[in-house]
Scaffold this active site. Structure first.
Site, mmCIF file in Angstrom:
data_model
loop_
_atom_site.group_PDB
_atom_site.id
_atom_site.type_symbol
_atom_site.label_atom_id
_atom_site.label_comp_id
_atom_site.label_asym_id
_atom_site.label_seq_id
_atom_site.Cartn_x
_atom_site.Cartn_y
_atom_site.Cartn_z
ATOM 1 N N HIS A 1 28.019 -38.746 -28.626
ATOM 2 C CA HIS A 1 27.708 -39.865 -27.949
ATOM 3 C C HIS A 1 26.912 -39.994 -26.964
ATOM 4 O O HIS A 1 26.869 -38.984 -26.220
ATOM 5 C CB HIS A 1 29.150 -40.601 -27.797
ATOM 6 C CG HIS A 1 29.790 -40.213 -26.575
ATOM 7 N ND1 HIS A 1 30.730 -39.072 -27.251
ATOM 8 C CD2 HIS A 1 29.945 -40.315 -25.521
ATOM 9 C CE1 HIS A 1 31.460 -38.529 -26.041
ATOM 10 N NE2 HIS A 1 30.992 -39.372 -24.883
ATOM 11 N N ASN B 1 27.193 -36.022 -22.727
ATOM 12 C CA ASN B 1 28.012 -34.789 -22.036
ATOM 13 C C ASN B 1 28.401 -33.799 -23.069
ATOM 14 O O ASN B 1 28.745 -34.505 -24.109
ATOM 15 C CB ASN B 1 29.341 -35.458 -21.389
ATOM 16 C CG ASN B 1 28.880 -36.324 -20.059
ATOM 17 O OD1 ASN B 1 28.143 -36.071 -19.450
ATOM 18 N ND2 ASN B 1 29.773 -37.291 -19.929
ATOM 19 N N HIS C 1 25.518 -42.037 -23.851
ATOM 20 C CA HIS C 1 25.708 -43.159 -22.980
ATOM 21 C C HIS C 1 24.573 -43.866 -22.706
ATOM 22 O O HIS C 1 23.425 -43.230 -22.124
ATOM 23 C CB HIS C 1 26.389 -42.687 -21.611
ATOM 24 C CG HIS C 1 27.617 -42.070 -21.964
ATOM 25 N ND1 HIS C 1 28.996 -42.712 -21.534
ATOM 26 C CD2 HIS C 1 27.961 -40.658 -22.245
ATOM 27 C CE1 HIS C 1 29.980 -42.107 -21.830
ATOM 28 N NE2 HIS C 1 29.509 -40.682 -22.055
ATOM 29 N N GLN D 1 32.567 -34.139 -20.926
ATOM 30 C CA GLN D 1 32.922 -34.398 -22.238
ATOM 31 C C GLN D 1 34.320 -34.826 -22.389
ATOM 32 O O GLN D 1 35.112 -33.818 -22.561
ATOM 33 C CB GLN D 1 32.462 -33.835 -23.428
ATOM 34 C CG GLN D 1 32.325 -34.414 -24.761
ATOM 35 C CD GLN D 1 31.955 -33.580 -25.906
ATOM 36 O OE1 GLN D 1 31.622 -32.397 -25.714
ATOM 37 N NE2 GLN D 1 31.612 -34.364 -26.976
ATOM 38 N N ASP E 1 31.248 -49.450 -24.135
ATOM 39 C CA ASP E 1 32.506 -48.388 -23.550
ATOM 40 C C ASP E 1 33.588 -49.664 -23.013
ATOM 41 O O ASP E 1 33.258 -50.374 -22.253
ATOM 42 C CB ASP E 1 31.452 -47.748 -22.284
ATOM 43 C CG ASP E 1 32.408 -46.517 -21.966
ATOM 44 O OD1 ASP E 1 33.490 -47.045 -21.477
ATOM 45 O OD2 ASP E 1 31.957 -45.318 -21.984
HETATM 46 P P1 AMP Z 1 32.485 -38.764 -22.239
HETATM 47 O O1 AMP Z 1 33.160 -38.602 -20.882
HETATM 48 O O2 AMP Z 1 30.985 -38.327 -22.307
HETATM 49 O O3 AMP Z 1 33.173 -37.932 -23.564
HETATM 50 O O4 AMP Z 1 32.690 -40.326 -22.631
HETATM 51 C C1 AMP Z 1 33.663 -40.931 -23.346
HETATM 52 C C2 AMP Z 1 33.416 -42.346 -23.217
HETATM 53 O O5 AMP Z 1 34.112 -42.931 -24.325
HETATM 54 C C3 AMP Z 1 34.103 -42.814 -21.747
HETATM 55 O O6 AMP Z 1 33.051 -43.451 -21.032
HETATM 56 C C4 AMP Z 1 35.266 -43.834 -22.294
HETATM 57 O O7 AMP Z 1 35.366 -44.924 -21.358
HETATM 58 C C5 AMP Z 1 34.942 -44.187 -23.621
HETATM 59 N N1 AMP Z 1 35.762 -44.567 -24.543
HETATM 60 C C6 AMP Z 1 37.138 -43.741 -24.894
HETATM 61 N N2 AMP Z 1 37.527 -44.395 -25.880
HETATM 62 C C7 AMP Z 1 37.053 -45.621 -26.002
HETATM 63 C C8 AMP Z 1 37.314 -46.569 -27.190
HETATM 64 N N3 AMP Z 1 38.273 -46.797 -27.757
HETATM 65 N N4 AMP Z 1 36.419 -47.629 -26.917
HETATM 66 C C9 AMP Z 1 35.134 -47.679 -26.160
HETATM 67 N N5 AMP Z 1 35.085 -46.640 -25.551
HETATM 68 C C10 AMP Z 1 35.956 -45.830 -25.110
#
Ligand code: AMP
Ligand code: ZN
Length: 137
Positions: A101, A88, A103, A95, A32
């Site tokens: 995805h 999420n 985590h 989300q 992440d």
């Molecule tokens: P969610 O809030 O469960 O949708 O999680 C999305 C996650 O993706 C967050 O923890 C972000 O920090 C991560 N994220 C978003 N864009 C990227 C990216 N380009 N590379 C790596 N992680 C990302």
């Protein structure tokens, strides 16, 4: 199916460079880029599914098997003291990227993070009603 507008489709399939720690036919596991803690990883299917509701059962099963492998790797290499799996679905649940995805978040003593909820106190009747409505077998 891939979604041409989805950043996680592009990342999972190698079209955008990323910090990948594992890749196979079905998944890419990346770090992440806004990690809760050091080693915070994301398990991304290569196919586009917006959320858990859309995820095929066999992909869900594979994702959980992979989560166990990632967890053991984080424990061995990062020496974390604990670990959260977080997934999420929907904006109200936090989300922000609409590509399923999972985590995998290593936890360390005094890491300053709180991935918890506030318990509520429903009465027995409320719990019984919800239980009756939700019964699946
Ligand atoms: P969610 O809030 O469960 O949708 O999680 C999305 C996650 O993706 C967050 O923890 C972000 O920090 C991560 N994220 C978003 N864009 C990227 C990216 N380009 N590379 C790596 N992680 C990302
Ligand atoms: Zn996608």
């Amino acid at each position: 199916m891939k979604d041409e507008k989805c950043i996680f489709c592009k990342i999972a399939n190698g079209e955008i460079p990323t910090n990948s720690i594992y890749e196979d036919e079905d998944f890419n596991v990346i770090l992440d880029n806004g990690p809760a803690t050091a080693g915070h990883a994301l398990i991304l299917p290569k196919e586009h599914y917006a959320n858990l509701y859309e995820l095929p059962e066999d992909t869900a099963a594979k994702a959980m098997k992979l989560a166990k492998k990632v967890a053991l790797r984080l424990k061995a290499v990062m020496h974390c003291d604990g670990l959260n799996l977080v997934q999420n679905n929907g904006e109200v649940a936090g989300q922000t990227v609409n590509h399923f995805h999972l985590h995998v978040i290593p936890r360390y003593e005094n890491d300053g993070q709180t991935i918890l909820w506030k318990p509520t106190e429903p009465d027995d009747a409320q719990l019984r009603e919800i239980c009756a409505n939700l019964k699946m077998n």
